[in-house]
Design an enzyme around this catalytic site. Structure first.
Site, PDB file in Angstrom:
ATOM      1  N   THR A   1       0.830  -1.207   0.000  1.00 22.56           N
ATOM      2  CA  THR A   1       0.000   0.000   0.000  1.00 22.56           C
ATOM      3  C   THR A   1       0.868   1.262   0.000  1.00 22.56           C
ATOM      4  OG1 THR A   1      -1.628  -1.222   1.267  1.00 22.56           O
ATOM      5  CG2 THR A   1      -1.852   1.170   1.244  1.00 22.56           C
ATOM      6  N   GLU A   2       0.552   2.174  -0.912  1.00 24.61           N
ATOM      7  CA  GLU A   2       1.277   3.447  -1.026  1.00 24.61           C
ATOM      8  C   GLU A   2       2.773   3.247  -1.229  1.00 24.61           C
ATOM      9  OE1 GLU A   2      -0.345   6.032  -1.473  1.00 24.61           O
ATOM     10  OE2 GLU A   2      -2.336   5.581  -0.668  1.00 24.61           O
ATOM     11  N   LEU A   3       3.136   2.096  -1.777  1.00 22.73           N
ATOM     12  CA  LEU A   3       4.522   1.730  -2.041  1.00 22.73           C
ATOM     13  C   LEU A   3       5.383   1.728  -0.773  1.00 22.73           C
ATOM     14  CD1 LEU A   3       4.696   1.149  -5.060  1.00 22.73           C
ATOM     15  CD2 LEU A   3       6.467   2.877  -5.249  1.00 22.73           C
TER      16      LEU A   3
END
Lengths: 412, 428
Positions: free
Chosen positions: B145-147
């Site tokens: 998630t979100e890198l």
């Protein structure tokens, strides 16, 4: 009578007070012409209603500022600031610009102008003006009758003062000047009376106290919520602003939940301090313990009062304070600030100093734990609130009228 | 011969209702279906439909030479299944071309990798199963998630069989190194694919910025920048939100025309090609290990977690939510687990972000509520209701359990009584 708002188009207690008072005054045979800045609707068959904004238009004063006044509801504090002036078709004369752009108080000037026009066509024995917004109009109406050769006394009523609100010095000076020049003053509580004496330098003999009333309600059943099986609820309702002491409520929430985790505190309302209170609550680890709701409908308000085990009003100043009365009607015991008008009329309330967190927490916990004590407090408070009728306020007000107008038969 | 890897992130959160304090105890409906459907429809017509169409066309036109990779969140899939099955179908058509790879991630677009390993496995597995079922391929490359990436993440995903993971090619981590090479994670033989944030953000953020000195960005110019990597790198990872096309950059900015030409322009260079994330991991050896002990994300100028966990409202709510894991799982109620997981979606915490400094504009645009404080109010009210549901259910279970024990005890006593009788007879 000069007022600023009436329910259902009201923003605070002022409209409710004006409506309740006039209705009961009319029962005493008073004949009332009531002037509003603008009529939005509503039915008030016990008096004649006048619209100040329509009057100024009738007289050919067809300018932009008037149209804006007609179309827009203004805020008490900011007037018409923020209203989009560009979208308007009417021409802008110099006085419009002066009225709208340079003055925060354009709405006051326009109301005064409208009242002046109206006064010329009306016959009255007494002028009764509610709060600072209508005071200049009161003097205008007095001047109009003087021109007609009739001396009419001006009675001004303080539902709140600038000392409570802290909005601006212009307002303070308007109030002070009006208190000095008026024929008589009515305060909604002893605490407001002493504010007028101490902060405005007014002779206390010139001030009468008439407490507000409340429409009677018989609420016997409290609607239950499944979460009440496990949790107790403590409630705050009001504008979340300095005057109402919301920061003390957060501190009390912290204090109480430290030793009693199964208590929820709910802070209902919005205001300039809400965001800060939310952040402070989260910072204090009160996430899930201190809850918020920015807006609440009238029906939900009852549900909220009934959900609560204790209602708290930690106001720094509170000339009267109608919400604790509503809480009591809904069967909820109240803890109120000593510096509130309500503390003068409801003995069956817990009276505390708004700054005394320890004491407030202690009293709240006592009410949460001791059901018998809470119930007896509610029982007593309910009986007291039953006695706080508008009819009673109106009778007291009529006595004041009598003092001010020789003869006593009044057309306000 | 450098390769270009185009990766798109497809996501829609399941936004919560404006849940009032008086809804607590009276409603178990936390999610705003109508609002969510409206947004899905809006973004579908602005982005998903035209972009899928364009990319399918590009794939067909280039005869296997143009390839892309997707990560599609479970919350997007759930909503598309419910209201817009045509969107699923459209992604399936893309999958059928053989030029599209799908990545694995947490099903609920959550930050669970930071809070609970068990929940992380559960969500990633659920996502892998769903992707395999819908698109016929089991993800082998992971994107968090979100890198969000940190060294320990490689340990978590190694057990799930991933061969590579995406991360931000952030200068403060790379120092003198270039994002245009493949690296290896610190603890595991798992490849690390780094986003070239400069080139990615030229498209994703700067494309329509008229104050940018390079505006307007043409496909020719962009291809030149990409070509310039030749000789100094092996891969160019262009990672971005799929909603860049048509939603963040509106159609009238020319983003679709731009994208239409980019593959041609890039392929003009004979040494360049397009590859998917899995191909990148297979083809290019790691040039070295790269360590990120602390979480690095692809968000804001800080590239940290402050957009989700930076203030007390955010940390207070997320902690309270994950504190419930053991209880929720013990109860095992399907709807309850689903609600709990949907509340984990990182967007819920993003909406509470108050750091309106350099990135304020972006946050405001993506906020479903007027103020971060409103997001907190609604979320907290829901949380209180949810905690109450969990506790009620647990109490009920304990009561049932006690009742069962009581019954068993009764039964046991009868048996014992029966056993003792002959003895008594014996005594007499």
């Amino acid at each position: 009578m000069l007022g600023w708002e009436l329910p259902p188009f009201h923003s605070g207690g002022l409209g409710i007070a004006c409506s309740g008072l006039t209705k009961s005054l009319s029962k005493l045979g008073m004949d009332i012409d009531f002037v509003l800045p603008k009529i939005y609707g509503g039915s008030y068959p016990w008096m004649r209603l006048h619209d100040a904004s329509s009057k100024i238009l009738d007289n050919g004063f067809s300018h932009k500022c008037v149209e804006i006044a007609r179309k827009n509801q203004c805020s008490l504090v900011n007037g018409y600031q923020g209203v989009n002036l560009e979208s308007n078709s009417k021409k802008m004369c110099n006085s419009c610009i002066k009225v709208l752009d340079n003055s925060r108080y354009a709405h006051i000037n326009l109301y005064t102008r409208g009242v002046k026009e109206l006064a010329e066509g009306l016959d009255y024995d007494l002028i009764h003006a509610h709060d600072w917004m209508t005071f200049p109009a009161g003097f205008a109406a007095q001047a109009v009758s003087k021109l007609k050769g009739k001396e009419v006394p001006l009675l001004i009523q303080a539902h709140a003062t600038e000392i409570d609100r802290h909005d601006g010095s212009f307002i303070y000076h308007t109030e002070k000047d009006s208190f000095q020049r008026s024929d008589h003053i009515v305060a909604v509580s002893n605490i407001t009376k002493s504010t007028i004496v101490n902060y405005y330098g007014i002779d206390q003999n010139k001030i009468s106290v008439v407490h507000n009333g409340i429409d009677p309600r018989e609420i016997t059943e409290r609607i239950s919520n499944p979460i009440k099986k496990k949790y107790k609820v403590v409630m705050f309702l009001g504008r979340i602003t300095y005057q109402k002491g919301p920061d003390y409520f957060v501190k009390v929430a912290k204090k109480v939940t430290e030793s009693y985790p199964n208590v929820k505190f709910m802070m209902l309302g919005s205001g300039d301090m809400q965001a800060r209170m939310i952040e402070e609550g989260a910072k204090q680890g009160l996430t899930g313990k201190l809850l918020f709701n920015s807006w609440i409908s009238d029906e939900d308000k009852d549900l909220a009062y009934q959900l609560a085990d204790v209602f708290v009003m930690p106001s720094v100043t509170e000339p009267f304070g109608i919400v604790p009365l509503e809480a009591i009607q809904n069967g909820t015991p109240v803890v109120v600030s000593k510096s509130s008008g309500i503390a003068e009329v409801v003995d069956n309330s817990v009276k505390v100093d708004f700054w005394d967190i320890e004491k407030q927490a202690e009293e709240i916990v006592k009410l949460l734990k001791d059901k018998k004590y809470a119930a007896s407090l509610v029982k007593g408070a309910k009986a007291e609130v039953k006695g706080l009728t508008w009819d009673k306020s109106a009778k007291e007000m009529a006595q004041v009228y009598k003092k001010v107008v020789a003869g006593g038969k009044v057309h306000a | 011969m450098p390769s270009v890897c185009l990766y798109f992130h497809v996501h829609q959160p399941i936004r919560v209702k404006k849940f009032g304090v008086l809804d607590i105890g009276r409603s178990e409906d936390y999610f705003d279906d109508r609002h969510n459907k409206t947004i899905l429809d809006k973004v579908a017509s602005k982005c998903y439909e035209p972009t899928n169409r364009l990319l399918l066309d590009l794939i067909k036109r280039h005869d296997g030479k143009f390839k892309i990779s997707y990560s599609i969140t479970g919350t997007f899939i759930d909503q598309a299944k419910a209201w817009r099955p045509d969107l699923i179908k459209s992604f399936q058509n893309l999958a059928k071309t053989g030029c599209v790879e799908f990545l694995g991630e947490t099903y609920y677009h959550s930050l669970t990798s930071l809070y609970s390993e068990q929940e992380f496995y559960d969500q990633v597995t659920k996502h892998m199963d769903t992707i395999e079922e819908l698109f016929g391929q089991r993800p082998t490359v992971f994107r968090n998630t979100e890198l969000v990436y940190f060294d320990h993440l490689a340990n978590l995903i190694s057990e799930l069989g991933f061969k590579a993971v995406l991360a931000e090619g952030w200068d403060k981590v790379l120092h003198w190194r270039s994002p245009n090479f493949v690296y290896e994670t610190n603890d595991q033989p798992i490849k690390l694919l780094l986003k070239n944030y400069k080139l990615s953000d030229d498209v994703a953020f700067r494309f329509s910025n008229k104050g940018w000195e390079e505006w307007p960005l043409t496909a020719e110019k962009f291809a030149q920048w990409v070509h310039a990597v030749n000789g100094s790198g092996e891969v160019i990872n262009l990672f971005m939100d799929y909603e860049t096309f048509g939603e963040h950059q509106w159609e009238d900015t020319g983003i679709f025309n731009f994208m239409d030409k980019v593959p041609d322009e890039i392929l003009k260079h004979p040494d360049m090609d397009f590859i998917t994330v899995g191909e990148e991991a297979d083809r290019y050896p790691a040039v070295g290990k790269l360590s990120m002990p602390y979480p690095v994300s692809w968000a804001d100028t800080e590239r940290d977690l402050s957009a989700w966990l930076g203030n007390d409202m955010q940390s207070g709510t997320i902690r309270a939510l994950y504190d419930l894991e053991e209880k929720v799982k013990k109860i095992g109620d399907k709807k309850m687990i689903e609600d709990w997981r949907r509340l984990q979606t990182s967007d819920n915490f993003y909406y509470m972000c108050t750091k309106w400094f350099s990135d304020g504009d972006v946050h405001k645009y993506f906020n479903a509520y007027d103020r971060p404080h409103d997001a907190y109010i609604y979320f907290t009210n829901i949380l209180v209701d949810f905690v109450h549901r969990v506790e009620e259910k647990l109490a009920e279970m304990e009561e049932n359990f006690a009742h069962e024990v009581e019954q068993q005890k009764d039964g046991l006593e009868k048996v014992l009584h029966g056993l003792m009788k002959p003895e008594k007879v014996g005594v007499e």
